[in-house]
Enzyme design. Structure first.
Site, PDB file in Angstrom:
ATOM      1  CD  GLU A   1      28.323  51.771  43.688  1.00 28.28           C
ATOM      2  OE1 GLU A   1      29.133  50.781  43.056  1.00 28.28           O
ATOM      3  OE2 GLU A   1      28.342  52.954  43.480  1.00 28.28           O
TER       4      GLU A   1
ATOM      5  CD  GLU B   1      33.061  51.807  44.990  1.00 31.85           C
ATOM      6  OE1 GLU B   1      33.357  51.577  46.162  1.00 31.85           O
ATOM      7  OE2 GLU B   1      32.270  51.167  44.397  1.00 31.85           O
TER       8      GLU B   1
ATOM      9  CB  ALA C   1      32.984  47.392  38.923  1.00 37.20           C
TER      10      ALA C   1
ATOM     11  N   GLY D   1      30.256  47.792  43.435  1.00 40.75           N
ATOM     12  CA  GLY D   1      29.153  47.715  42.434  1.00 40.75           C
ATOM     13  C   GLY D   1      28.232  46.749  42.958  1.00 40.75           C
TER      14      GLY D   1
HETATM   15  N1  DAK Z   1      37.060  42.259  39.941  1.00 42.12           N
HETATM   16  C1  DAK Z   1      37.692  41.246  39.347  1.00 42.12           C
HETATM   17  N2  DAK Z   1      38.045  40.110  39.740  1.00 42.12           N
HETATM   18  C2  DAK Z   1      37.662  39.983  41.186  1.00 42.12           C
HETATM   19  C3  DAK Z   1      36.993  40.948  41.883  1.00 42.12           C
HETATM   20  C4  DAK Z   1      36.771  42.313  41.191  1.00 42.12           C
HETATM   21  N3  DAK Z   1      35.834  43.100  41.698  1.00 42.12           N
HETATM   22  N4  DAK Z   1      36.976  40.842  43.290  1.00 42.12           N
HETATM   23  C5  DAK Z   1      37.488  39.176  43.072  1.00 42.12           C
HETATM   24  N5  DAK Z   1      38.021  39.020  42.073  1.00 42.12           N
HETATM   25  C6  DAK Z   1      38.569  37.750  41.625  1.00 42.12           C
HETATM   26  C7  DAK Z   1      40.007  37.631  42.214  1.00 42.12           C
HETATM   27  O1  DAK Z   1      41.220  38.547  41.437  1.00 42.12           O
HETATM   28  C8  DAK Z   1      40.531  36.354  41.995  1.00 42.12           C
HETATM   29  O2  DAK Z   1      40.460  35.743  40.814  1.00 42.12           O
HETATM   30  P1  DAK Z   1      41.917  34.687  40.768  1.00 42.12           P
HETATM   31  O3  DAK Z   1      43.332  35.301  41.233  1.00 42.12           O
HETATM   32  O4  DAK Z   1      41.425  33.568  41.362  1.00 42.12           O
HETATM   33  O5  DAK Z   1      41.889  34.643  39.172  1.00 42.12           O
HETATM   34  C9  DAK Z   1      39.036  35.438  42.413  1.00 42.12           C
HETATM   35  O6  DAK Z   1      37.976  36.684  42.165  1.00 42.12           O
HETATM   36  C10 DAK Z   1      38.948  35.283  43.990  1.00 42.12           C
HETATM   37  O7  DAK Z   1      39.163  36.535  44.798  1.00 42.12           O
HETATM   38  P2  DAK Z   1      40.420  36.338  45.887  1.00 42.12           P
HETATM   39  O8  DAK Z   1      41.520  35.197  45.765  1.00 42.12           O
HETATM   40  O9  DAK Z   1      40.671  38.100  46.327  1.00 42.12           O
HETATM   41  O10 DAK Z   1      39.481  35.940  47.199  1.00 42.12           O
HETATM   42  P3  DAK Z   1      39.556  36.476  48.874  1.00 42.12           P
HETATM   43  O11 DAK Z   1      38.750  35.447  49.389  1.00 42.12           O
HETATM   44  O12 DAK Z   1      41.001  36.448  49.136  1.00 42.12           O
HETATM   45  O13 DAK Z   1      39.253  37.929  48.963  1.00 42.12           O
HETATM   46  C11 DAK Z   1      37.590  39.705  48.316  1.00 42.12           C
HETATM   47  C12 DAK Z   1      37.690  38.152  48.456  1.00 42.12           C
HETATM   48  C13 DAK Z   1      36.292  40.054  47.882  1.00 42.12           C
HETATM   49  C14 DAK Z   1      37.739  40.246  49.456  1.00 42.12           C
HETATM   50  C15 DAK Z   1      38.627  40.118  47.414  1.00 42.12           C
HETATM   51  O14 DAK Z   1      38.715  39.497  46.148  1.00 42.12           O
HETATM   52  C16 DAK Z   1      38.311  41.728  46.907  1.00 42.12           C
HETATM   53  O15 DAK Z   1      38.765  42.479  47.688  1.00 42.12           O
HETATM   54  N6  DAK Z   1      38.045  41.811  45.585  1.00 42.12           N
HETATM   55  C17 DAK Z   1      37.828  43.073  45.363  1.00 42.12           C
HETATM   56  C18 DAK Z   1      36.701  44.082  45.996  1.00 42.12           C
HETATM   57  C19 DAK Z   1      36.559  45.300  45.377  1.00 42.12           C
HETATM   58  O16 DAK Z   1      37.493  46.208  45.502  1.00 42.12           O
HETATM   59  N7  DAK Z   1      35.558  45.759  44.785  1.00 42.12           N
HETATM   60  C20 DAK Z   1      35.178  46.953  44.367  1.00 42.12           C
HETATM   61  C21 DAK Z   1      35.473  47.147  42.791  1.00 42.12           C
HETATM   62  S1  DAK Z   1      35.311  48.848  42.302  1.00 42.12           S
HETATM   63  C22 DAK Z   1      32.709  53.490  37.450  1.00 42.12           C
HETATM   64  C23 DAK Z   1      33.873  53.597  38.001  1.00 42.12           C
HETATM   65  C24 DAK Z   1      34.189  52.509  38.989  1.00 42.12           C
HETATM   66  C25 DAK Z   1      33.425  51.879  39.728  1.00 42.12           C
HETATM   67  C26 DAK Z   1      32.183  51.723  39.193  1.00 42.12           C
HETATM   68  C27 DAK Z   1      31.739  52.585  37.980  1.00 42.12           C
HETATM   69  N8  DAK Z   1      32.525  54.536  36.321  1.00 42.12           N
HETATM   70  C28 DAK Z   1      33.599  55.050  35.725  1.00 42.12           C
HETATM   71  C29 DAK Z   1      31.110  54.931  36.362  1.00 42.12           C
HETATM   72  C30 DAK Z   1      33.916  50.843  40.541  1.00 42.12           C
HETATM   73  C31 DAK Z   1      33.056  50.010  40.816  1.00 42.12           C
HETATM   74  C32 DAK Z   1      33.588  48.879  41.949  1.00 42.12           C
HETATM   75  O17 DAK Z   1      32.784  48.054  42.243  1.00 42.12           O
END
Ligand code: DAK
Length: 258
Positions: free
Chosen positions: A112, A132, A64, A109
């Site tokens: 998921e 998360e 997400a 997500g």
């Molecule tokens: N959201 C927004 N931007 C993201 C992102 C994300 N999930 N993942 C990556 N990006 C963006 C980065 O911020 C970066 O943007 P700029 O800095 O270039 O503007 C760009 O994509 C490239 O990412 P990186 O520079 O970080 O690239 P790397 O190769 O170094 O790393 C990575 C890749 C995938 C390992 C890293 O980007 C990463 O860890 N990303 C986040 C992964 C993550 O934590 N995903 C889970 C998100 S939480 C709900 C509540 C919560 C949720 C759902 C429902 N309810 C209340 C119902 C939560 C859901 C989730 O999915």
């Protein structure tokens, strides 16, 4: 649609989540578009298999959109959760067969939404994870429910509690990915699988899908009863007559019901 691409050819729809700058992270607009797209697909008889993938060579969906969630209130979080609940539910239960072509990161997500698909084919560079709890929240798009159903309670808890990312081979080993293929062959592999599926009885497949999905949510006896009912229903189709006649007449069946 601002964040999705869709191509339909030979009864196969390829839906691409197209936000490469943020590694195809799911914001509210994308979730709403996915819902709209899946609502359309489920009514289309010219689409029998859906392949869902992400834009680029690095990421399927990196979760997400954290930049949207960071300042969201509880009410806004719930709205976002419900958007995903509706979109992923449509994806999971549409009569078409759905294949996630996981072309890189499938995190949060992203993992998921892949689990709401019937089948997951991973490229060699794919990485799966539920990060998360490291962000102070928990899987909110079905991860606590679909992951244990796919890989078992112990492995699901380990993945969710540690936030460990696993590679494609490990995902395959634990049953999260059905197959691992080179990235360059991913979409072709999925299309070949789709073509094979389309050559079978599409209506019968939709009944089998329904029996599996509903059956896993009820007790065994109710699931077996449902299966018996749907088995009976398949006897009302032209495909059943054609499929069985073709076998007896030693010819290729032409199955058309959907
Ligand atoms: N959201 C927004 N931007 C993201 C992102 C994300 N999930 N993942 C990556 N990006 C963006 C980065 O911020 C970066 O943007 P700029 O800095 O270039 O503007 C760009 O994509 C490239 O990412 P990186 O520079 O970080 O690239 P790397 O190769 O170094 O790393 C990575 C890749 C995938 C390992 C890293 O980007 C990463 O860890 N990303 C986040 C992964 C993550 O934590 N995903 C889970 C998100 S939480 C709900 C509540 C919560 C949720 C759902 C429902 N309810 C209340 C119902 C939560 C859901 C989730 O999915």
């Amino acid at each position: 649609m601002n964040n999705l691409l869709m191509e339909v050819e030979n009864e196969i729809a390829v839906v691409t989540i197209n936000r490469p700058k943020s590694l195809n992270a799911l914001n509210s607009e994308t979730l709403a578009e996915l819902n709209q797209c899946f609502c359309e697909i489920e009514t289309r008889k010219d689409i029998k298999v859906v392949i869902l993938t992400g834009s680029g060579e690095k990421s399927f969906v990196a979760g997400a959109d954290i930049s949207e969630m960071v300042n969201a209130t509880a009410a806004e979080g719930r709205t976002m959760g419900l958007l995903a609940y509706n979109a992923f539910g449509k994806l999971e239960n549409m009569p078409q067969v759905t294949i996630a072509a996981v072309n890189g990161f499938a995190l949060g997500g992203g993992c998921e939404i892949s689990m709401a698909c019937d089948i997951r084919i991973a490229s060699e560079n794919a990485k799966f994870g539920q990060p998360e709890v490291g962000l102070g929240t928990l899987p909110g798009f079905g991860g606590t429910q679909r992951l244990p159903r796919l890989v078992g309670k112990g492995r699901a808890k380990e993945l969710i509690f540690t936030c460990d990312m696993i590679d494609a081979q490990e995902a395959y080993r634990i049953g999260l990915a059905n197959k691992v293929v080179p990235l360059a062959e991913l979409i072709d592999y999925c299309k070949k699988m789709a073509t094979k599926i389309i050559s079978k009885g599409s209506y019968a497949i939709s009944l089998a899908k329904s029996a599996i999905n509903t059956g896993l949510d009820v007790d065994l006896s109710s699931g077996l009863k449902l299966e018996a009912d749907l088995f009976g229903l398949s006897f009302a189709t032209a495909d059943k007559k054609e499929g069985m006649s073709a076998f007896l007449e030693k010819r290729q069946a032409k199955l058309t019901d959907f």
